[in-house]
Design a protein around this motif. Structure first.
Motif, short mmCIF file in Angstrom:
data_model
loop_
_atom_site.label_atom_id
_atom_site.label_comp_id
_atom_site.label_asym_id
_atom_site.label_seq_id
_atom_site.Cartn_x
_atom_site.Cartn_y
_atom_site.Cartn_z
N ALA A 237 -22.61 -41.21 -17.99
CA ALA A 237 -23.69 -41.18 -17.00
C ALA A 237 -23.31 -40.23 -15.89
O ALA A 237 -22.15 -39.84 -15.74
CB ALA A 237 -23.96 -42.57 -16.44
N VAL A 238 -24.32 -39.89 -15.09
CA VAL A 238 -24.13 -39.05 -13.91
C VAL A 238 -24.43 -39.89 -12.68
O VAL A 238 -25.39 -40.67 -12.67
CB VAL A 238 -25.08 -37.83 -13.94
N ASN A 239 -23.62 -39.75 -11.64
CA ASN A 239 -23.85 -40.45 -10.39
C ASN A 239 -24.23 -39.46 -9.29
O ASN A 239 -23.53 -38.47 -9.06
CB ASN A 239 -22.60 -41.21 -9.96
N MET A 240 -25.34 -39.73 -8.60
CA MET A 240 -25.76 -38.93 -7.46
C MET A 240 -26.03 -39.86 -6.29
O MET A 240 -27.14 -40.36 -6.12
CB MET A 240 -27.00 -38.10 -7.81
N SER A 241 -25.02 -40.12 -5.50
CA SER A 241 -25.18 -40.94 -4.30
C SER A 241 -25.54 -40.02 -3.14
O SER A 241 -24.75 -39.78 -2.22
CB SER A 241 -23.88 -41.72 -4.01
N LEU A 242 -26.76 -39.50 -3.19
CA LEU A 242 -27.21 -38.50 -2.23
C LEU A 242 -28.72 -38.50 -2.19
O LEU A 242 -29.38 -39.17 -2.97
CB LEU A 242 -26.66 -37.12 -2.61
N GLY A 243 -29.28 -37.73 -1.27
CA GLY A 243 -30.72 -37.58 -1.21
C GLY A 243 -31.27 -37.80 0.18
O GLY A 243 -30.54 -38.02 1.15
N GLY A 244 -32.60 -37.73 0.29
CA GLY A 244 -33.25 -37.90 1.57
C GLY A 244 -34.76 -37.94 1.41
O GLY A 244 -35.30 -37.86 0.31
N GLY A 245 -35.44 -38.11 2.52
CA GLY A 245 -36.90 -38.19 2.50
C GLY A 245 -37.39 -39.59 2.24
O GLY A 245 -36.61 -40.53 2.08
#
Length: 415
Positions: A237-245
């Motif tokens: 799996a891929v983890n993306m603990s990021l983002g906004g909005g």
């Protein structure tokens, strides 16, 4: 698909995307636009354009959409009073146990031979929590902050974290430990024997304060890199603990969706944090992409974290994200307890890797459906009472057929 066939298909896809991009660039004056990054597997490119160049792009019939590429900060760990039902754990293993990881571990599913991909702020590879692991490193930085002072770097040292003077600098080390950390004593993350693809997709930002930010173009580049490695490593799996909005509907017009879809097509899930803004009817992007696995935070007593962004239709899963202890980059031996959906998401990425080890041919929708059906109910915070069907991941039910087997799990996974 055989490796040779996959390489041939990739080459054909890249050639088509390159030709389409060249056509667009050929319609622009060099004074109007400069290319920042081109992609191999999604029909997009990152560009710096003048107002005249933007107007020209908007007039071209083969330009489907244009979106800004601006840096988003790390979802910083939330500092709050003790959450309802939370207890400070004395080791990271507590939360791995909470989601039932000991059941797959006991059955031999520890992530050995598999990789968890972490798109974040880099990693401290010498930390004892990563002892004995293979760590494959890469960096994509729009501001040319990779260790080689370029926008792209591969190999040992490429995912080095930035100095501690930058806010968010060691976020990736904490996240990586939750997903796949393993000490030689009692501490461990969820996929405790998995290796790590550590990919730094952040840049240094100095706008009066020092912080690290991630550009969508670098996130896409990181996802493309993972896709290119699908026949080289077994990627859970891929983890993306990021983002906004803030989104209350799927954001499927975003360019990053194509990269998430490419990975889903080869059975690799992309787990993304819902955000720490206390929203009750919104989640952040790119967690709002319909083919991503969006993750909110719950406590050790299965109470929703007060800070966790929630939407009854857009949020896919809860996982522990309150007072979660993991590695930090202060030293090779440092650990801290942090709150955040950033901490919840690697629980899902690590758990997904164990499920992929057990069911390597199952699709992302199949595994997600099974995980949701077998999940543990979560008590929602005030304002989040609509719906209420989003559940916390529970590996014990998915792996132990003698423990309250769920019909949906059997039909989706065991048949």
């Amino acid at each position: 698909m055989a490796r040779t066939q996959a390489l041939e298909a990739d080459a054909a896809l890249t050639a088509g995307i390159t030709a389409a991009g060249d056509t667009i660039l050929g319609a622009l004056d060099t004074a109007q636009a400069s290319v920042q990054r081109r992609f191999q597997f999604v029909p997009a490119m990152a560009m710096r354009v003048s107002p005249q160049g933007l107007a020209r792009l908007q007039s071209l019939p083969n330009v489907v959409s244009i979106e800004p590429d601006a840096p988003a900060p790390v979802p910083e760990p939330v500092v709050t009073a003790p959450e309802a039902g939370s207890a400070l754990p004395d080791s990271p293993s507590v939360f791995a146990e909470l989601i039932g990881a000991s059941v797959p571990w006991g059955a031999g599913y520890t992530g050995s031979g598999w990789y968890v991909a972490i798109l974040d702020t880099g990693i401290r590879p010498t930390h004892t929590f990563f002892s004995g692991k293979t760590i494959v490193e890469a960096c994509f930085s729009a501001q040319a902050n990779c260790p080689n002072s370029q926008t792209t770097m591969y190999g040992a040292g490429a995912a080095a974290h930035y100095p501690s003077s930058y806010s968010g600098w060691d976020h990736g080390t904490h996240v990586s430990g939750i997903a796949a950390g393993r000490d030689m004593t009692t501490y461990c993350g969820v996929a405790k024997q998995a290796s790590i693809l550590a990919i730094n997709v952040f840049s240094k930002i100095n706008d009066g304060t020092l912080w690290v930010g991630t550009y969508s173009s670098d996130q896409i580049a990181g996802l493309e890199y993972i896709y290119s490695l699908r026949n080289t490593y077994s990627i859970g799996a891929v983890n993306m603990s990021l983002g906004g909005g803030a989104y209350n509907a799927y954001c499927d017009s975003a360019a990053i969706k194509a990269s998430i879809d490419n990975l889903a097509a080869v059975n690799i899930a992309v787990a993304i944090a819902s955000g720490n803004n206390y929203y009750t009817r919104y989640i952040s992007g790119p967690a709002c992409v319909s083919t991503a696995v969006s993750v909110g935070a719950s406590s050790s007593s299965d109470v929703e974290g007060s800070f966790s962004n929630y939407h009854p239709a857009l949020l896919d899963l809860f996982a522990p994200g309150v007072a979660v202890t993991s590695s930090t980059a202060d030293s090779d031996f440092s650990f801290e307890a942090w709150n955040g959906t950033s901490m919840a998401t690697p629980h899902v990425a690590g758990a997904w890797t164990l499920l992929r080890q057990r069911y390597p041919t199952r699709s992302v929708p199949q595994i997600l459906g099974a995980v949701q059906a077998a999940g543990q109910a979560v008590t929602l915070k005030a304002g989040d009472l609509a719906g209420g069907s989003v559940r916390r991941i529970a590996l014990n039910t998915l792996f132990a057929t003698q423990v309250n087997p769920v019909a949906a799990v059997n039909s989706l996974l065991l048949n």
